[in-house]
Design a protein around this motif. Sequence first.
Motif, mmCIF file in Angstrom:
data_model
loop_
_atom_site.group_PDB
_atom_site.id
_atom_site.type_symbol
_atom_site.label_atom_id
_atom_site.label_comp_id
_atom_site.label_asym_id
_atom_site.label_seq_id
_atom_site.Cartn_x
_atom_site.Cartn_y
_atom_site.Cartn_z
ATOM 1 N N ARG A 189 48.440 22.983 15.535
ATOM 2 C CA ARG A 189 47.883 23.911 16.725
ATOM 3 C C ARG A 189 48.520 23.733 17.835
ATOM 4 O O ARG A 189 49.008 24.895 18.361
ATOM 5 C CB ARG A 189 46.305 23.482 16.829
ATOM 6 N N LEU A 190 49.113 22.713 18.323
ATOM 7 C CA LEU A 190 49.809 22.702 19.608
ATOM 8 C C LEU A 190 51.253 23.395 19.338
ATOM 9 O O LEU A 190 51.858 24.425 20.139
ATOM 10 C CB LEU A 190 49.978 21.163 19.962
ATOM 11 N N ALA A 191 51.779 23.361 18.065
ATOM 12 C CA ALA A 191 53.051 24.003 17.658
ATOM 13 C C ALA A 191 52.970 25.483 17.939
ATOM 14 O O ALA A 191 53.766 26.469 18.428
ATOM 15 C CB ALA A 191 53.770 23.419 16.498
ATOM 16 N N ALA A 192 51.840 25.926 17.219
ATOM 17 C CA ALA A 192 51.531 27.261 17.280
ATOM 18 C C ALA A 192 51.431 27.910 18.622
ATOM 19 O O ALA A 192 51.916 29.002 18.773
ATOM 20 C CB ALA A 192 50.457 27.675 16.247
ATOM 21 N N ALA A 193 50.797 27.168 19.483
ATOM 22 C CA ALA A 193 50.484 27.611 20.778
ATOM 23 C C ALA A 193 51.919 27.607 21.389
ATOM 24 O O ALA A 193 51.913 28.714 22.241
ATOM 25 C CB ALA A 193 49.385 26.646 21.700
ATOM 26 N N ARG A 194 52.602 26.730 21.505
ATOM 27 C CA ARG A 194 53.850 26.967 22.040
ATOM 28 C C ARG A 194 54.754 27.883 21.466
ATOM 29 O O ARG A 194 55.641 28.331 22.401
ATOM 30 C CB ARG A 194 54.361 25.391 21.995
ATOM 31 N N LEU A 195 54.797 28.215 20.562
ATOM 32 C CA LEU A 195 55.583 29.303 20.069
ATOM 33 C C LEU A 195 54.903 30.834 20.305
ATOM 34 O O LEU A 195 55.243 31.822 19.833
ATOM 35 C CB LEU A 195 55.732 29.345 18.468
ATOM 36 N N GLY A 196 53.402 30.718 20.737
ATOM 37 C CA GLY A 196 52.822 31.816 21.100
ATOM 38 C C GLY A 196 52.093 32.760 19.824
ATOM 39 O O GLY A 196 52.080 33.756 19.761
ATOM 40 N N VAL A 197 51.938 31.841 18.752
ATOM 41 C CA VAL A 197 51.086 32.523 17.616
ATOM 42 C C VAL A 197 50.161 31.842 17.239
ATOM 43 O O VAL A 197 49.756 30.615 17.754
ATOM 44 C CB VAL A 197 52.095 32.717 16.533
ATOM 45 N N GLU A 198 48.979 32.477 16.525
ATOM 46 C CA GLU A 198 47.895 31.659 16.003
ATOM 47 C C GLU A 198 48.401 30.911 14.795
ATOM 48 O O GLU A 198 49.241 31.410 13.952
ATOM 49 C CB GLU A 198 46.696 32.713 15.602
ATOM 50 N N PRO A 199 47.730 29.696 14.549
ATOM 51 C CA PRO A 199 47.958 28.902 13.506
ATOM 52 C C PRO A 199 47.775 29.495 12.007
ATOM 53 O O PRO A 199 48.614 29.460 11.131
ATOM 54 C CB PRO A 199 46.840 27.802 13.527
ATOM 55 N N GLY A 200 46.695 30.578 12.008
ATOM 56 C CA GLY A 200 46.660 31.500 10.638
ATOM 57 C C GLY A 200 47.648 32.491 10.531
ATOM 58 O O GLY A 200 48.069 32.869 9.529
ATOM 59 N N ASP A 201 48.672 32.577 11.367
ATOM 60 C CA ASP A 201 49.951 33.502 11.346
ATOM 61 C C ASP A 201 50.909 32.595 11.252
ATOM 62 O O ASP A 201 52.249 33.150 11.349
ATOM 63 C CB ASP A 201 49.979 34.270 12.691
ATOM 64 N N CYS A 202 51.059 31.304 10.881
ATOM 65 C CA CYS A 202 52.120 30.382 10.619
ATOM 66 C C CYS A 202 52.106 30.107 9.457
ATOM 67 O O CYS A 202 51.130 29.799 8.580
ATOM 68 C CB CYS A 202 52.233 29.206 11.649
ATOM 69 N N LEU A 203 53.311 30.000 8.630
ATOM 70 C CA LEU A 203 53.529 29.379 7.382
ATOM 71 C C LEU A 203 53.955 27.981 7.579
ATOM 72 O O LEU A 203 54.733 27.665 8.235
ATOM 73 C CB LEU A 203 54.410 30.007 6.325
ATOM 74 N N VAL A 204 53.091 27.134 7.228
ATOM 75 C CA VAL A 204 53.252 25.620 7.167
ATOM 76 C C VAL A 204 54.081 24.844 6.113
ATOM 77 O O VAL A 204 53.585 25.102 4.850
ATOM 78 C CB VAL A 204 52.133 24.871 7.365
ATOM 79 N N PHE A 205 55.087 24.307 6.154
ATOM 80 C CA PHE A 205 55.793 23.607 5.097
ATOM 81 C C PHE A 205 55.847 21.923 5.390
ATOM 82 O O PHE A 205 55.895 21.446 6.364
ATOM 83 C CB PHE A 205 57.455 23.766 5.114
ATOM 84 N N GLU A 206 54.956 21.720 4.253
ATOM 85 C CA GLU A 206 54.460 20.074 4.255
ATOM 86 C C GLU A 206 54.794 19.637 2.763
ATOM 87 O O GLU A 206 55.095 20.000 1.731
ATOM 88 C CB GLU A 206 53.234 20.292 4.236
ATOM 89 N N ASP A 207 54.652 18.308 2.672
ATOM 90 C CA ASP A 207 54.861 17.409 1.382
ATOM 91 C C ASP A 207 53.596 16.429 1.181
ATOM 92 O O ASP A 207 53.382 16.383 0.089
ATOM 93 C CB ASP A 207 56.411 16.747 1.517
ATOM 94 N N ALA A 208 53.259 15.890 2.523
ATOM 95 C CA ALA A 208 52.223 14.965 2.034
ATOM 96 C C ALA A 208 50.845 15.267 2.233
ATOM 97 O O ALA A 208 50.357 16.290 2.922
ATOM 98 C CB ALA A 208 52.509 13.831 3.047
#
Length: 226
Positions: A150-169
């Motif tokens: 959530r913090l990363a999305a906010a700093r980029l000025g976008v909503e979390p739901g508009d971000c694609l997250v790349f994860e493994d764990a």
Amino acid sequence: MPALDAVLNRAFGAFLFDMDGTVLNSIAAAERIWTAWAVRHGVDVETFLPTIHGVRAIDTIRRLNLPGVDAQAQAAYITVAEIEDVEGVVEILGAAAFLKALPADRWAMVTSAPRDLALRRMAAAGIPEPAVMITAEDVTAGKPDPAGYRLAAARLGVEPGDCLVFEDATAGILAAEAAGAPLMVVTATHQHPLQTPHATIDRYDGLQVRAGSDGRLSLSATRQEG
């Protein structure tokens, strides 16, 4: 492969990346340090090692609830040891080139590692340093809590739901889900097949990214895993 198709058939405001296991492989180095630590503290290595990935060191140590152990001091010790030992830390195939192709203001790193360790491992693997990086120091609750994403999305000025997250764990996947973000699960370091409803890739060299005139990011793939 409907999960992957769903990711390829839309545009995103930004991409958010976990680090370890997602853009680089640090398993060998991390397990060397944690194995020595576990032996020293009488912790069963075989059952303990699978629990260290994707979460903050301090949370890993606190979870053990070892008598007389200062979790904060031990986490600091682990961090120093990991900064000193980056032998065998390598990029996930194609990750560096993929990240370098992204607009700098459209992606962020969200890692459970402390900042100094994250920078050291990225340098060792040839991973570019992002303009926005959320590390262990930036949140009071680590993954699977969604605060970091959530913090990363906010700093980029976008909503979390508009971000694609790349994860493994698992912890990171749960954090992204709790943030309401769509997921691409990277399976490069998985020893066993992962059962997931999310799109999966095992490397980045089959992914291409395009930024539209509005700056939104779209993916295409020449090789597909899931």
